[in-house]
Enzyme design. Structure first.
Site, PDB file in Angstrom:
ATOM      1  N   HIS A 153      47.243 -14.427 -47.717  1.00  0.00           N
ATOM      2  CA  HIS A 153      46.953 -13.551 -48.852  1.00  0.00           C
ATOM      3  C   HIS A 153      45.667 -13.915 -49.593  1.00  0.00           C
ATOM      4  CE1 HIS A 153      51.392 -13.827 -48.324  1.00  0.00           C
ATOM      5  NE2 HIS A 153      51.246 -12.506 -48.314  1.00  0.00           N
ATOM      6  N   ASP A 208      46.453 -18.317 -49.903  1.00  0.00           N
ATOM      7  CA  ASP A 208      47.239 -19.094 -48.946  1.00  0.00           C
ATOM      8  C   ASP A 208      46.852 -18.666 -47.528  1.00  0.00           C
ATOM      9  OD1 ASP A 208      48.534 -16.659 -48.536  1.00  0.00           O
ATOM     10  OD2 ASP A 208      50.311 -17.186 -49.679  1.00  0.00           O
ATOM     11  N   SER A 219      53.487  -7.607 -48.734  1.00  0.00           N
ATOM     12  CA  SER A 219      53.117  -8.577 -49.767  1.00  0.00           C
ATOM     13  C   SER A 219      51.718  -8.368 -50.349  1.00  0.00           C
ATOM     14  CB  SER A 219      53.209 -10.006 -49.201  1.00  0.00           C
ATOM     15  OG  SER A 219      52.431 -10.124 -48.027  1.00  0.00           O
TER      16      SER A 219
END
Length: 352
Positions: free
Chosen positions: A329, A326, A47
């Site tokens: 990330h 978050d 991600s």
């Protein structure tokens, strides 16, 4: 009859709308582009680099993408991620996600990175394409002559993976006692993977070092976001030490600097330290160890909603001042700061 036809077509129209939004979000990147540039970027990992492959994930839901491009398009951030900044350094637009290959131009390369995946299979996305499968996908495109030998030789690969592997290991083993031997296994497979990328014809492979796991908001919550968790940072340090040794050996074997490392570990720590110092001088600034977007459930998921669709999260007042978006990330601001510190290493990606 007309009414029934409209009802039947609604799902298709909705899907086309979503795809058009996502494609629009992948077209725009960051920086100045050179249309004559032959360099392409091929991206593998998780991600930290995914720009839209994990369809149906939180990255496609509000409030992801609120800074760039202004709506959720599959990036695990409020805006740009590492891939966007590497592409801007190469003076190309961000390569299209593999999931959208049939509706996107592939002239800038392609992004295979898939949120939640790793070098091995992980808990987050059991059926998601791990790094081996991602490389398989590139190999198939080469076999179909989507990319020529010349395309690959003048191009760059970005690899960012391992964080999810460690999380899966800790969850499965309920301990980090045996983690050192796991690190060896992980680096060995990562070495096989990056050599395979090079053997396909790509002569510059940028490999991200592991971020300081103990500094992630989801982890440092145990310190009430006052400090990083040193024990988990030690895991990252050991991983990076072995990875650096492996990269040195690989470059010696090929006789040229094919493999380049991007030091996310020290970049993260340096930025966090700088922001903490500024906060000491101005207490109104945001704590860099805290997430900007925070869910109110046990999983603390940004973007979560209840059964009625009511949001169960809150977003900080100024995302542009946060380092983490978050629990895992970085924000766009965070990635931009990291990119600034990585530029000296990125210079090694120039072909010559």
């Amino acid at each position: 009859m007309a009414k029934q036809l409209i009802i039947m077509l609604l799902p298709l129209l909705f899907l086309l709308f979503i795809l058009s939004e996502v494609v629009e979000g992948t077209k725009k990147s960051y920086g100045v582009y050179d249309n004559s540039n032959s360099v392409k970027l091929f991206v593998f990992g998780d991600s930290y680099a995914d720009t839209g492959n994990f369809v149906g994930s939180p990255s496609y839901k509000q409030p992801y993408g609120i800074t760039f491009p202004g709506k959720p398009v599959g990036r695990f951030s409020d805006g740009r991620v590492l891939t966007d900044y590497i592409a801007s350094f190469l003076k190309i637009e961000t390569p299209a996600p593999y999931a959208l290959r049939n509706s996107s131009t592939l002239q800038n390369g392609i992004n295979f990175a898939f949120g939640g995946t790793g070098v091995f299979q992980t808990l987050k996305v059991k059926d998601g394409p791990n790094m081996t499968v991602q490389i398989d996908s590139l190999e198939k495109l080469i076999q179909k002559n989507v990319y020529t030998k010349q395309d690959l030789q003048s191009s760059v690969a970005l690899v960012t993976a391992a964080g999810n592997d460690y999380e899966a290991f800790i969850v499965n083993n309920k301990s980090i006692i045996e983690i050192k031997s796991f690190t060896t296994t992980l680096i060995n497979q990562l070495s096989i993977n990056v050599q395979r990328i090079h053997n396909l014809g790509i002569n510059k492979v940028a490999i991200a070092l592991l971020e300081p796991l103990g500094c992630l908001p989801r982890i440092n919550a145990v310190t009430f976001h006052l400090s990083c968790v040193d024990l988990l940072n030690l895991v990252s340090e050991n991983h990076n030490k072995l990875l650096l040794q492996t990269v040195l050996q690989l470059n010696q074997q090929v006789g040229k600097p094919v493999y380049v490392t991007l030091d996310l570990y020290n970049a993260f720590l340096s930025i966090i330290k700088t922001l903490q110092k500024k906060r000491d001088e101005n207490s109104t600034l945001m704590n860099p160890l805290k997430a900007c977007c925070v869910g109110d459930g046990l999983k603390n998921n940004c973007g979560s909603v209840d059964d009625k669709g009511e949001k169960k999260y809150s977003v900080c007042e100024k995302p542009e001042l946060s380092f983490f978006w978050d629990g895992v990330h970085p924000s766009q601001n965070g990635w931009q700061a990291v990119y600034t510190l990585l530029q000296s290493s990125l210079g090694q990606l120039n072909h010559g």
